[in-house]
Design a protein around this motif. Structure first.
Motif, PDB file in Angstrom:
ATOM      1  N   ASN A   9      85.603  26.804 -22.057  1.00 39.47           N
ATOM      2  CA  ASN A   9      87.046  26.546 -22.003  1.00 39.47           C
ATOM      3  C   ASN A   9      87.364  25.463 -20.974  1.00 39.47           C
ATOM      4  N   THR A  54      89.372  19.966 -33.194  1.00 36.58           N
ATOM      5  CA  THR A  54      90.306  20.912 -32.575  1.00 36.58           C
ATOM      6  C   THR A  54      89.831  21.435 -31.227  1.00 36.58           C
ATOM      7  N   ARG A  56      87.678  23.926 -30.968  1.00 32.91           N
ATOM      8  CA  ARG A  56      87.322  25.341 -31.133  1.00 32.91           C
ATOM      9  C   ARG A  56      85.814  25.523 -31.090  1.00 32.91           C
ATOM     10  N   TYR A  98      87.959  27.060 -26.352  1.00 34.53           N
ATOM     11  CA  TYR A  98      88.233  25.665 -26.680  1.00 34.53           C
ATOM     12  C   TYR A  98      87.786  24.741 -25.568  1.00 34.53           C
TER      13      TYR A  98
END
Length: 103
Positions: A9, A54, A56, A98
């Motif tokens: 993250n 994205t 992800r 993410y």
């Protein structure tokens, strides 16, 4: 092995890729799909799926095999801290991970 990786993250693309390379994860396809997904596999059978568009990240631990060599499961989904995500939890409720797509 995917359970031992650090939390991605907020990391940059470059940091994510360096961590995967340093820990023996190899891309299973040379280019991401049209949707941005690319799969990285470890020799132990675990994998990391990354969406470069994205940010992800989806972790999956190595499959578990019985003593007779038959696969018991195909690998449990993991949270960013390496803990198992309960199989009954719907995918849209999995804790997201993410990286920073802007760096």
């Amino acid at each position: 092995m995917s359970e031992n990786l650090p939390d991605f993250n907020g990391l940059s693309r470059q940091e994510v890729r360096q961590i995967l390379d340093a820990n023996g994860f190899q891309p299973s396809n040379s280019q991401p799909s049209q949707g941005g997904w690319q799969k990285f596999k470890h020799r132990d059978g675990s994998q990391i799926d990354i969406n470069w568009q994205t940010g992800r990240i989806v972790r999956t631990e190595a499959p578990i095999y019985d003593t007779d060599g038959f696969r018991i499961n195909k690998g449990q989904r993991l949270a960013s801290d390496g803990s198992r995500i309960h199989r009954a939890l719907p995918h849209d409720r999995h804790p997201p991970e993410y990286f920073d797509t802007n760096s």
